[in-house]
Design a protein around this motif. Structure first.
Motif, PDB file in Angstrom:
ATOM      1  N   SER A 187       0.827  -1.209   0.000  1.00  0.00           N
ATOM      2  CA  SER A 187       0.000   0.000   0.000  1.00  0.00           C
ATOM      3  C   SER A 187       0.861   1.258   0.000  1.00  0.00           C
ATOM      4  O   SER A 187       0.503   2.260  -0.628  1.00  0.00           O
ATOM      5  N   ALA A 188       2.023   1.191   0.660  1.00  0.00           N
ATOM      6  CA  ALA A 188       2.881   2.365   0.785  1.00  0.00           C
ATOM      7  C   ALA A 188       3.775   2.590  -0.422  1.00  0.00           C
ATOM      8  O   ALA A 188       4.126   3.736  -0.736  1.00  0.00           O
ATOM      9  N   ARG A 189       4.120   1.517  -1.135  1.00  0.00           N
ATOM     10  CA  ARG A 189       5.165   1.625  -2.160  1.00  0.00           C
ATOM     11  C   ARG A 189       4.727   1.190  -3.555  1.00  0.00           C
ATOM     12  O   ARG A 189       5.556   0.952  -4.421  1.00  0.00           O
ATOM     13  N   SER A 190       3.437   1.112  -3.805  1.00  0.00           N
ATOM     14  CA  SER A 190       2.987   0.626  -5.101  1.00  0.00           C
ATOM     15  C   SER A 190       1.694   1.304  -5.527  1.00  0.00           C
ATOM     16  O   SER A 190       0.962   1.867  -4.708  1.00  0.00           O
ATOM     17  N   ASP A 191       1.427   1.254  -6.835  1.00  0.00           N
ATOM     18  CA  ASP A 191       0.148   1.731  -7.365  1.00  0.00           C
ATOM     19  C   ASP A 191      -0.935   0.672  -7.234  1.00  0.00           C
ATOM     20  O   ASP A 191      -2.060   0.874  -7.687  1.00  0.00           O
ATOM     21  N   TRP A 192      -0.578  -0.455  -6.628  1.00  0.00           N
ATOM     22  CA  TRP A 192      -1.510  -1.563  -6.440  1.00  0.00           C
ATOM     23  C   TRP A 192      -1.819  -1.747  -4.960  1.00  0.00           C
ATOM     24  O   TRP A 192      -1.013  -1.371  -4.095  1.00  0.00           O
ATOM     25  N   GLN A 193      -2.979  -2.312  -4.668  1.00  0.00           N
ATOM     26  CA  GLN A 193      -3.338  -2.642  -3.294  1.00  0.00           C
ATOM     27  C   GLN A 193      -4.174  -3.913  -3.284  1.00  0.00           C
ATOM     28  O   GLN A 193      -4.657  -4.370  -4.328  1.00  0.00           O
ATOM     29  N   VAL A 194      -4.330  -4.488  -2.100  1.00  0.00           N
ATOM     30  CA  VAL A 194      -5.086  -5.728  -1.972  1.00  0.00           C
ATOM     31  C   VAL A 194      -6.570  -5.445  -2.143  1.00  0.00           C
ATOM     32  O   VAL A 194      -7.137  -4.570  -1.485  1.00  0.00           O
ATOM     33  N   GLU A 195      -7.178  -6.190  -3.032  1.00  0.00           N
ATOM     34  CA  GLU A 195      -8.624  -6.117  -3.248  1.00  0.00           C
ATOM     35  C   GLU A 195      -9.340  -7.073  -2.302  1.00  0.00           C
ATOM     36  O   GLU A 195     -10.324  -6.729  -1.661  1.00  0.00           O
ATOM     37  N   SER A 196      -8.824  -8.298  -2.219  1.00  0.00           N
ATOM     38  CA  SER A 196      -9.393  -9.319  -1.342  1.00  0.00           C
ATOM     39  C   SER A 196      -8.425 -10.483  -1.285  1.00  0.00           C
ATOM     40  O   SER A 196      -7.438 -10.519  -2.022  1.00  0.00           O
ATOM     41  N   TYR A 197      -8.688 -11.409  -0.384  1.00  0.00           N
ATOM     42  CA  TYR A 197      -7.892 -12.632  -0.371  1.00  0.00           C
ATOM     43  C   TYR A 197      -8.796 -13.803  -0.019  1.00  0.00           C
ATOM     44  O   TYR A 197      -9.871 -13.644   0.549  1.00  0.00           O
ATOM     45  N   GLU A 198      -8.336 -14.984  -0.388  1.00  0.00           N
ATOM     46  CA  GLU A 198      -9.147 -16.194  -0.271  1.00  0.00           C
ATOM     47  C   GLU A 198      -8.261 -17.336   0.217  1.00  0.00           C
ATOM     48  O   GLU A 198      -7.249 -17.664  -0.414  1.00  0.00           O
ATOM     49  N   ASN A 199      -8.614 -17.921   1.345  1.00  0.00           N
ATOM     50  CA  ASN A 199      -7.874 -19.092   1.824  1.00  0.00           C
ATOM     51  C   ASN A 199      -8.180 -20.296   0.948  1.00  0.00           C
ATOM     52  O   ASN A 199      -9.326 -20.508   0.543  1.00  0.00           O
ATOM     53  N   ILE A 200      -7.155 -21.076   0.653  1.00  0.00           N
ATOM     54  CA  ILE A 200      -7.275 -22.234  -0.229  1.00  0.00           C
ATOM     55  C   ILE A 200      -6.895 -23.498   0.533  1.00  0.00           C
ATOM     56  O   ILE A 200      -5.858 -23.533   1.202  1.00  0.00           O
ATOM     57  N   LEU A 201      -7.730 -24.516   0.432  1.00  0.00           N
ATOM     58  CA  LEU A 201      -7.424 -25.805   1.044  1.00  0.00           C
ATOM     59  C   LEU A 201      -6.871 -26.732  -0.027  1.00  0.00           C
ATOM     60  O   LEU A 201      -7.532 -27.001  -1.034  1.00  0.00           O
ATOM     61  N   VAL A 202      -5.657 -27.217   0.177  1.00  0.00           N
ATOM     62  CA  VAL A 202      -5.020 -28.137  -0.770  1.00  0.00           C
ATOM     63  C   VAL A 202      -5.126 -29.546  -0.209  1.00  0.00           C
ATOM     64  O   VAL A 202      -4.567 -29.840   0.849  1.00  0.00           O
ATOM     65  N   PRO A 203      -5.826 -30.441  -0.886  1.00  0.00           N
ATOM     66  CA  PRO A 203      -5.945 -31.819  -0.402  1.00  0.00           C
ATOM     67  C   PRO A 203      -4.574 -32.469  -0.256  1.00  0.00           C
ATOM     68  O   PRO A 203      -3.660 -32.211  -1.052  1.00  0.00           O
ATOM     69  N   ALA A 207      -0.729 -27.543   5.054  1.00  0.00           N
ATOM     70  CA  ALA A 207      -0.060 -26.251   5.011  1.00  0.00           C
ATOM     71  C   ALA A 207      -1.062 -25.185   4.621  1.00  0.00           C
ATOM     72  O   ALA A 207      -2.068 -25.467   3.966  1.00  0.00           O
ATOM     73  N   GLN A 208      -0.781 -23.948   5.031  1.00  0.00           N
ATOM     74  CA  GLN A 208      -1.649 -22.833   4.692  1.00  0.00           C
ATOM     75  C   GLN A 208      -1.404 -22.379   3.261  1.00  0.00           C
ATOM     76  O   GLN A 208      -0.254 -22.341   2.785  1.00  0.00           O
ATOM     77  N   ARG A 209      -2.475 -22.024   2.571  1.00  0.00           N
ATOM     78  CA  ARG A 209      -2.383 -21.481   1.225  1.00  0.00           C
ATOM     79  C   ARG A 209      -3.472 -20.420   1.054  1.00  0.00           C
ATOM     80  O   ARG A 209      -4.563 -20.546   1.625  1.00  0.00           O
ATOM     81  N   CYS A 210      -3.176 -19.390   0.280  1.00  0.00           N
ATOM     82  CA  CYS A 210      -4.214 -18.407  -0.023  1.00  0.00           C
ATOM     83  C   CYS A 210      -3.929 -17.738  -1.357  1.00  0.00           C
ATOM     84  O   CYS A 210      -2.800 -17.764  -1.863  1.00  0.00           O
ATOM     85  N   LEU A 211      -4.975 -17.170  -1.935  1.00  0.00           N
ATOM     86  CA  LEU A 211      -4.868 -16.342  -3.127  1.00  0.00           C
ATOM     87  C   LEU A 211      -5.096 -14.899  -2.709  1.00  0.00           C
ATOM     88  O   LEU A 211      -6.056 -14.601  -1.997  1.00  0.00           O
ATOM     89  N   ILE A 212      -4.219 -14.012  -3.160  1.00  0.00           N
ATOM     90  CA  ILE A 212      -4.357 -12.594  -2.849  1.00  0.00           C
ATOM     91  C   ILE A 212      -4.618 -11.845  -4.152  1.00  0.00           C
ATOM     92  O   ILE A 212      -3.802 -11.885  -5.079  1.00  0.00           O
ATOM     93  N   TYR A 213      -5.783 -11.188  -4.221  1.00  0.00           N
ATOM     94  CA  TYR A 213      -6.203 -10.462  -5.418  1.00  0.00           C
ATOM     95  C   TYR A 213      -5.824  -8.984  -5.256  1.00  0.00           C
ATOM     96  O   TYR A 213      -6.177  -8.351  -4.260  1.00  0.00           O
ATOM     97  N   LEU A 214      -5.133  -8.443  -6.253  1.00  0.00           N
ATOM     98  CA  LEU A 214      -4.693  -7.058  -6.206  1.00  0.00           C
ATOM     99  C   LEU A 214      -5.418  -6.233  -7.275  1.00  0.00           C
ATOM    100  O   LEU A 214      -5.813  -6.769  -8.317  1.00  0.00           O
ATOM    101  N   HIS A 215      -5.579  -4.949  -7.024  1.00  0.00           N
ATOM    102  CA  HIS A 215      -6.130  -4.056  -8.040  1.00  0.00           C
ATOM    103  C   HIS A 215      -5.434  -2.712  -7.976  1.00  0.00           C
ATOM    104  O   HIS A 215      -4.868  -2.326  -6.953  1.00  0.00           O
ATOM    105  N   ARG A 216      -5.458  -2.006  -9.091  1.00  0.00           N
ATOM    106  CA  ARG A 216      -4.832  -0.687  -9.161  1.00  0.00           C
ATOM    107  C   ARG A 216      -5.596   0.294  -8.279  1.00  0.00           C
ATOM    108  O   ARG A 216      -6.812   0.273  -8.214  1.00  0.00           O
TER     109      ARG A 216
END
Length: 224
Positions: A187-203, A207-216
């Motif tokens: 947020s401080a050093r980019s023209d992009w920021q986090v839009e949302s994130y989604e935890n992902i379960l890997v069969p 271990a923890q996994r997630c998808l982080i969605y960014l937007h301008r």
């Protein structure tokens, strides 16, 4: 062992809500074998065991297929850039699972993109290509999706890769977990920021996994 791995692949895919065709199952297993075969030459992965390769690489990549399909449900065909792809993860898996998607895997290590090009021929994936380049120096037309798997910090990923995203496209990071300090730095050093994130379960992977969605920052926030 191969029969057991095939069964575990089918079980893992079903747990993710994915219905593998016989051709897709064969291609995923063949890709695993190519990773093992060329690993000593190209240094593609530290994982050499079949079961770990299945869980840590194949299922880990398959876990993002359904969320990405939902994200792009309004489009049949999309263009994808897999940044810092290494041996082709998740790019090769995305190409296998989505034949209408055009997937380019880019990596700064030439022998790794050579392996991806080799794999596209062996697996007959006409929608897959490999490109040797540093991402910040890559020259291509903007794409619908730029994705990375544990490639870099969010701010580096966004600043190096964001200019490759089309105006209505998406920048998505595959991460182990959501790290607040990375989000603040972004947020401080980019023209992009986090839009949302989604935890992902890997069969088959504890271990923890997630998808982080960014937007301008200058665009109106879009929903998932």
């Amino acid at each position: 062992m191969q029969t057991e791995i095939s069964q575990r692949l089918r079980e893992g895919s079903q747990a993710l809500g994915l219905d593998l065709s016989a051709e897709q199952e064969h291609a995923l297993l063949q890709y695993m074998q190519q990773l093992k075969r060329w690993n000593k030459t190209y240094n593609l992965t530290a994982i050499k065991d079949d079961e770990q390769m299945l869980s840590h690489h194949i299922l880990d990549s398959l876990a993002v297929v359904a969320p990405l399909r939902r994200k792009f449900s309004h489009k049949v065909a999309i263009s994808v850039l897999d940044v810092g792809s290494g041996g082709g993860l998740p790019g090769v898996v995305l190409a296998i699972m989505n034949p209408d998607w055009q997937v380019m895997c880019v990596d700064a290590v030439e022998k790794k993109t050579t392996f991806i090009t080799l794999s596209s021929g062996i697996l007959n994936l006409k929608n897959l290509s490999g490109k040797h380049s540093r991402i910040e120096k890559l020259v291509i037309e903007p794409v619908d999706l730029v994705i990375s798997r544990a490639f870099a910090s969010l701010v580096d990923f966004a600043n190096w890769s964001g200019h490759h995203v089309a105006n209505d496209g998406h920048l998505i990071a595959m991460k182990g977990h959501y790290i607040e300090s990375e989000v603040e730095e972004l947020s401080a050093r980019s023209d992009w920021q986090v839009e949302s994130y989604e935890n992902i379960l890997v069969p088959q992977l504890d271990a923890q996994r997630c998808l982080i969605y960014l937007h301008r920052k200058n665009l109106v926030k879009r929903g998932n």
